[in-house]
Design a protein around this motif. Sequence first.
Motif, PDB file in Angstrom:
ATOM      1  N   ALA A  93       0.904  -1.186  -0.042  1.00 33.61           N
ATOM      2  CA  ALA A  93      -0.102   0.012  -0.171  1.00 33.61           C
ATOM      3  C   ALA A  93       0.832   1.202  -0.030  1.00 33.61           C
ATOM      4  CB  ALA A  93      -0.951   0.106   1.247  1.00 33.61           C
ATOM      5  N   LEU A  94       0.559   2.172  -0.928  1.00 35.62           N
ATOM      6  CA  LEU A  94       1.284   3.412  -0.856  1.00 35.62           C
ATOM      7  C   LEU A  94       0.598   4.409  -0.368  1.00 35.62           C
ATOM      8  CD1 LEU A  94       2.764   3.634  -4.585  1.00 35.62           C
ATOM      9  CD2 LEU A  94       3.666   2.691  -2.546  1.00 35.62           C
ATOM     10  N   GLY A  95      -0.681   4.099  -0.199  1.00 36.46           N
ATOM     11  CA  GLY A  95      -1.234   5.134   0.806  1.00 36.46           C
ATOM     12  C   GLY A  95      -2.111   6.106  -0.152  1.00 36.46           C
ATOM     13  N   TYR A  96      -3.112   7.012   0.716  1.00 42.18           N
ATOM     14  CA  TYR A  96      -4.152   7.934  -0.086  1.00 42.18           C
ATOM     15  C   TYR A  96      -3.077   9.090  -0.060  1.00 42.18           C
ATOM     16  CZ  TYR A  96      -7.898  10.623  -0.410  1.00 42.18           C
ATOM     17  OH  TYR A  96      -8.954  11.566  -1.041  1.00 42.18           O
ATOM     18  N   ASN A  97      -3.420  10.105  -1.317  1.00 40.17           N
ATOM     19  CA  ASN A  97      -2.837  11.169  -1.451  1.00 40.17           C
ATOM     20  C   ASN A  97      -3.387  11.861  -2.569  1.00 40.17           C
ATOM     21  OD1 ASN A  97      -0.385  13.242  -2.874  1.00 40.17           O
ATOM     22  ND2 ASN A  97       0.307  12.276  -0.744  1.00 40.17           N
ATOM     23  N   CYS A  98      -3.582  13.194  -2.636  1.00 43.39           N
ATOM     24  CA  CYS A  98      -4.277  14.307  -2.951  1.00 43.39           C
ATOM     25  C   CYS A  98      -3.136  14.889  -3.981  1.00 43.39           C
ATOM     26  CB  CYS A  98      -5.239  14.961  -2.486  1.00 43.39           C
ATOM     27  SG  CYS A  98      -6.429  14.242  -2.047  1.00 43.39           S
ATOM     28  N   GLN A  99      -3.267  14.974  -5.216  1.00 46.45           N
ATOM     29  CA  GLN A  99      -2.057  15.651  -6.061  1.00 46.45           C
ATOM     30  C   GLN A  99      -2.897  16.698  -6.961  1.00 46.45           C
ATOM     31  OE1 GLN A  99      -0.454  11.991  -7.981  1.00 46.45           O
ATOM     32  NE2 GLN A  99      -0.040  11.219  -5.988  1.00 46.45           N
ATOM     33  N   GLU A 100      -1.860  17.595  -7.304  1.00 39.78           N
ATOM     34  CA  GLU A 100      -1.957  18.640  -8.110  1.00 39.78           C
ATOM     35  C   GLU A 100      -1.804  18.056  -9.474  1.00 39.78           C
ATOM     36  OE1 GLU A 100      -1.383  23.129  -8.102  1.00 39.78           O
ATOM     37  OE2 GLU A 100       0.655  22.168  -9.245  1.00 39.78           O
ATOM     38  N   VAL A 101      -2.828  18.328 -10.431  1.00 40.68           N
ATOM     39  CA  VAL A 101      -2.595  17.960 -11.890  1.00 40.68           C
ATOM     40  C   VAL A 101      -2.098  19.096 -12.677  1.00 40.68           C
ATOM     41  CG1 VAL A 101      -3.609  16.593 -13.998  1.00 40.68           C
ATOM     42  CG2 VAL A 101      -4.005  15.913 -11.578  1.00 40.68           C
ATOM     43  N   GLN A 102      -1.292  19.026 -13.773  1.00 38.80           N
ATOM     44  CA  GLN A 102      -0.980  19.978 -14.817  1.00 38.80           C
ATOM     45  C   GLN A 102      -0.656  19.180 -16.019  1.00 38.80           C
ATOM     46  OE1 GLN A 102       2.383  21.747 -12.963  1.00 38.80           O
ATOM     47  NE2 GLN A 102       1.177  23.589 -12.280  1.00 38.80           N
ATOM     48  N   ALA A 103      -1.081  19.960 -16.868  1.00 38.76           N
ATOM     49  CA  ALA A 103      -1.098  19.310 -18.368  1.00 38.76           C
ATOM     50  C   ALA A 103      -0.186  20.400 -19.292  1.00 38.76           C
ATOM     51  CB  ALA A 103      -2.294  18.718 -18.913  1.00 38.76           C
ATOM     52  N   LYS A 104       0.220  19.699 -20.302  1.00 35.78           N
ATOM     53  CA  LYS A 104       0.760  20.306 -21.321  1.00 35.78           C
ATOM     54  C   LYS A 104       1.029  19.485 -22.706  1.00 35.78           C
ATOM     55  CE  LYS A 104       5.425  21.318 -21.579  1.00 35.78           C
ATOM     56  NZ  LYS A 104       6.828  21.939 -21.209  1.00 35.78           N
ATOM     57  N   ASP A 105       0.897  19.950 -23.843  1.00 36.26           N
ATOM     58  CA  ASP A 105       0.756  18.897 -25.066  1.00 36.26           C
ATOM     59  C   ASP A 105       0.386  17.548 -24.904  1.00 36.26           C
ATOM     60  OD1 ASP A 105       1.980  21.101 -26.169  1.00 36.26           O
ATOM     61  OD2 ASP A 105       4.248  20.708 -25.613  1.00 36.26           O
ATOM     62  N   ASN A 106       1.280  16.735 -24.953  1.00 32.69           N
ATOM     63  CA  ASN A 106       0.906  15.296 -24.604  1.00 32.69           C
ATOM     64  C   ASN A 106       1.511  14.679 -23.322  1.00 32.69           C
ATOM     65  OD1 ASN A 106       3.570  14.794 -25.460  1.00 32.69           O
ATOM     66  ND2 ASN A 106       3.212  13.058 -26.369  1.00 32.69           N
ATOM     67  N   ARG A 107       1.612  15.626 -22.327  1.00 32.67           N
ATOM     68  CA  ARG A 107       2.030  15.366 -21.172  1.00 32.67           C
ATOM     69  C   ARG A 107       1.302  15.705 -19.895  1.00 32.67           C
ATOM     70  NH1 ARG A 107       7.070  13.173 -21.454  1.00 32.67           N
ATOM     71  NH2 ARG A 107       8.231  13.635 -23.356  1.00 32.67           N
ATOM     72  N   ILE A 108       1.421  15.102 -18.783  1.00 34.42           N
ATOM     73  CA  ILE A 108       0.709  15.078 -17.599  1.00 34.42           C
ATOM     74  C   ILE A 108       1.556  14.831 -16.560  1.00 34.42           C
ATOM     75  CG2 ILE A 108      -0.198  12.895 -17.129  1.00 34.42           C
ATOM     76  CD1 ILE A 108      -2.940  14.277 -16.543  1.00 34.42           C
ATOM     77  N   LYS A 109       1.236  16.031 -15.487  1.00 40.31           N
ATOM     78  CA  LYS A 109       2.170  15.935 -14.386  1.00 40.31           C
ATOM     79  C   LYS A 109       1.406  16.096 -13.081  1.00 40.31           C
ATOM     80  CE  LYS A 109       4.601  19.747 -13.342  1.00 40.31           C
ATOM     81  NZ  LYS A 109       5.578  20.617 -13.196  1.00 40.31           N
ATOM     82  N   PHE A 110       1.794  15.125 -12.171  1.00 41.95           N
ATOM     83  CA  PHE A 110       1.160  14.992 -10.906  1.00 41.95           C
ATOM     84  C   PHE A 110       2.117  15.353  -9.936  1.00 41.95           C
ATOM     85  CE2 PHE A 110      -0.852  11.838 -13.601  1.00 41.95           C
ATOM     86  CZ  PHE A 110      -2.157  12.025 -13.520  1.00 41.95           C
ATOM     87  N   THR A 111       1.672  16.112  -8.749  1.00 39.26           N
ATOM     88  CA  THR A 111       2.368  16.725  -7.834  1.00 39.26           C
ATOM     89  C   THR A 111       1.884  16.533  -6.467  1.00 39.26           C
ATOM     90  OG1 THR A 111       3.268  18.557  -9.203  1.00 39.26           O
ATOM     91  CG2 THR A 111       3.767  18.688  -6.481  1.00 39.26           C
TER      92      THR A 111
END
Length: 118
Positions: free
Chosen positions: A86-104
């Motif tokens: 289990a890695l656990g529960y986490n809320c992440q900001e999502v950002q996008a650009k072109d064909n990419r997505i970033k989770f923080t």
Amino acid sequence: MRLTFLMTASIALVIGTSAAAEFTKVDSEAQFVSLISGKELRRPFVKLEVSPEGEISGIGAAWAVSGNWTWREGYFCRDLFWGGDALGYNCQEVQAKDNRIKFTSDKGAGDSAEFRLK
């Protein structure tokens, strides 16, 4: 080590319009679903599917990845398992650009992971 690798790799997605464009915050579940629908999230040694119905599945460094997600107050919130751990529960900001997505992680205050959408 496995935990750190997957937490960093765990779901970073980016989509935009130009190579010089900055990542843009994904504010709504509808926008997020439109980005990931029918796509696979990829980075070296990681291939994930994030379904519009709230499921996460795939493989990370030869171990199975599974879990679920919801959209809460502008964040991608996931509960994830990697190789049975289990890695656990986490809320992440999502950002996008072109064909990419970033989770923080940690609502944008933690580590980031970037994925290609294929």
